[in-house]
Motif scaffolding. Structure first.
Motif, mmCIF file in Angstrom:
data_model
loop_
_atom_site.group_PDB
_atom_site.id
_atom_site.type_symbol
_atom_site.label_atom_id
_atom_site.label_comp_id
_atom_site.label_asym_id
_atom_site.label_seq_id
_atom_site.Cartn_x
_atom_site.Cartn_y
_atom_site.Cartn_z
ATOM 1 N N VAL A 55 35.067 46.636 58.304
ATOM 2 C CA VAL A 55 33.699 45.776 58.751
ATOM 3 C C VAL A 55 33.849 44.409 57.841
ATOM 4 N N PRO A 56 33.130 43.460 58.286
ATOM 5 C CA PRO A 56 32.992 42.351 57.241
ATOM 6 C C PRO A 56 32.532 42.514 55.967
ATOM 7 N N PHE A 57 31.653 43.581 55.609
ATOM 8 C CA PHE A 57 31.469 44.127 54.459
ATOM 9 C C PHE A 57 32.503 44.275 53.244
ATOM 10 N N THR A 58 33.210 44.964 54.117
ATOM 11 C CA THR A 58 34.492 45.569 53.391
ATOM 12 C C THR A 58 35.648 44.533 53.205
ATOM 13 N N ASN A 59 35.604 43.529 54.227
ATOM 14 C CA ASN A 59 36.584 42.520 54.092
ATOM 15 C C ASN A 59 36.430 41.350 52.869
ATOM 16 N N ARG A 60 35.141 41.352 52.483
ATOM 17 C CA ARG A 60 34.981 40.572 51.396
ATOM 18 C C ARG A 60 34.606 41.185 50.076
ATOM 19 N N ALA A 61 35.238 42.622 49.728
ATOM 20 C CA ALA A 61 35.185 43.326 48.629
ATOM 21 C C ALA A 61 35.970 42.982 47.528
ATOM 22 N N VAL A 62 37.107 42.353 47.626
ATOM 23 C CA VAL A 62 37.643 42.193 46.651
ATOM 24 C C VAL A 62 37.460 40.862 45.821
ATOM 25 N N LEU A 63 37.244 40.738 44.434
ATOM 26 C CA LEU A 63 36.845 39.428 43.954
ATOM 27 C C LEU A 63 37.892 39.227 42.895
ATOM 28 N N PHE A 64 38.377 37.811 42.761
ATOM 29 C CA PHE A 64 39.221 37.495 41.722
ATOM 30 C C PHE A 64 38.704 36.564 40.821
ATOM 31 N N LEU A 65 38.768 36.552 39.503
ATOM 32 C CA LEU A 65 37.989 35.583 38.615
ATOM 33 C C LEU A 65 39.412 35.519 37.396
ATOM 34 N N TYR A 66 39.168 34.192 36.744
ATOM 35 C CA TYR A 66 39.905 33.955 35.897
ATOM 36 C C TYR A 66 39.200 33.183 34.747
ATOM 37 N N ARG A 67 39.707 33.031 33.334
ATOM 38 C CA ARG A 67 39.027 32.285 32.475
ATOM 39 C C ARG A 67 40.076 32.102 31.396
ATOM 40 N N LYS A 68 40.203 30.701 31.099
ATOM 41 C CA LYS A 68 41.195 30.171 30.249
ATOM 42 C C LYS A 68 40.295 30.273 28.917
ATOM 43 N N LYS A 69 41.039 30.604 27.902
ATOM 44 C CA LYS A 69 40.793 30.581 26.641
ATOM 45 C C LYS A 69 41.935 29.834 25.830
#
Length: 189
Positions: A55-69
């Motif tokens: 379902v669309p709810f599961t289609n948008r489940a994975v989140l990618f984040l990054y932070r440069k230090k």
């Protein structure tokens, strides 16, 4: 091969610093690019593992984040908070739940749920009946034939893992980092 003419210690130092910073930025950008590609692949694999499609709810489940230090880059692949709460039992650790399991006579939605369950329970079309052996059944009162009346039975059911998130994330991380030289720390959240 690139030939660069450098004269003096100050010019050598400046060239090395500039080249080192450029290599560091390229390394960080490569890590970010590969991690983003892994998160997209994990979302696609999760969607493909769902029977009858996600379902669309599961289609948008994975989140990618990054932070440069200053010391490097930190990338994170995770399941969003609301989806994580809902999908925990099918992605991380299965749990037994007490619910109505539909029979072959039940009309189902595309997600596998009993069509109109809440509405039909409230208007009296569906009734919960307890049998002599203590088993609860959900019957459709509009059906006249006895064998078609039972549309669900209450049972303890353990959902199976459809996608092992941590195993696939770890395997994907090892794969994308296998041909890069450097120091890495891989953590489970």
């Amino acid at each position: 091969m690139l030939k660069v003419k450098i004269n003096g210690i100050d010019n050598s130092r400046a060239y090395l610093n500039k080249t080192g910073e450029k290599l560091g930025r390229n390394f960080q950008n490569e890590i970010i690019k590969r991690s983003r590609e892994l998160s997209i692949k994990m979302q696609k694999d999760l969607n493909d593992s769902v029977d009858k499609g996600a379902v669309p709810f599961t289609n948008r489940a994975v989140l990618f984040l990054y932070r440069k230090k200053g010391t490097g880059v930190s990338t994170t692949i995770m399941i969003k908070d609301i989806q994580a709460h809902y999908l925990y039992e099918v992605l991380v650790q299965p749990k037994a739940i007490d619910k109505f399991i539909p029979t072959s006579k039940a009309r189902l939605t595309s997600q596998g749920n009993i069509a109109g369950l809440k509405r039909n329970l409230s208007n009296g079309r569906f009734k919960v009946v307890k049998g002599k052996n203590g088993k609860e059944r959900l019957i459709d009162t509009k059906q006249k034939k006895k064998e078609k009346r039972v549309i669900a039975v209450r049972e303890n059911k353990k959902r199976k893992l459809i996608y092992d998130f941590y195993r696939n994330a770890e395997k994907g991380t090892v794969l994308i980092m296998s041909d890069i030289r450097g120091s890495f720390i891989v953590k489970k959240g």
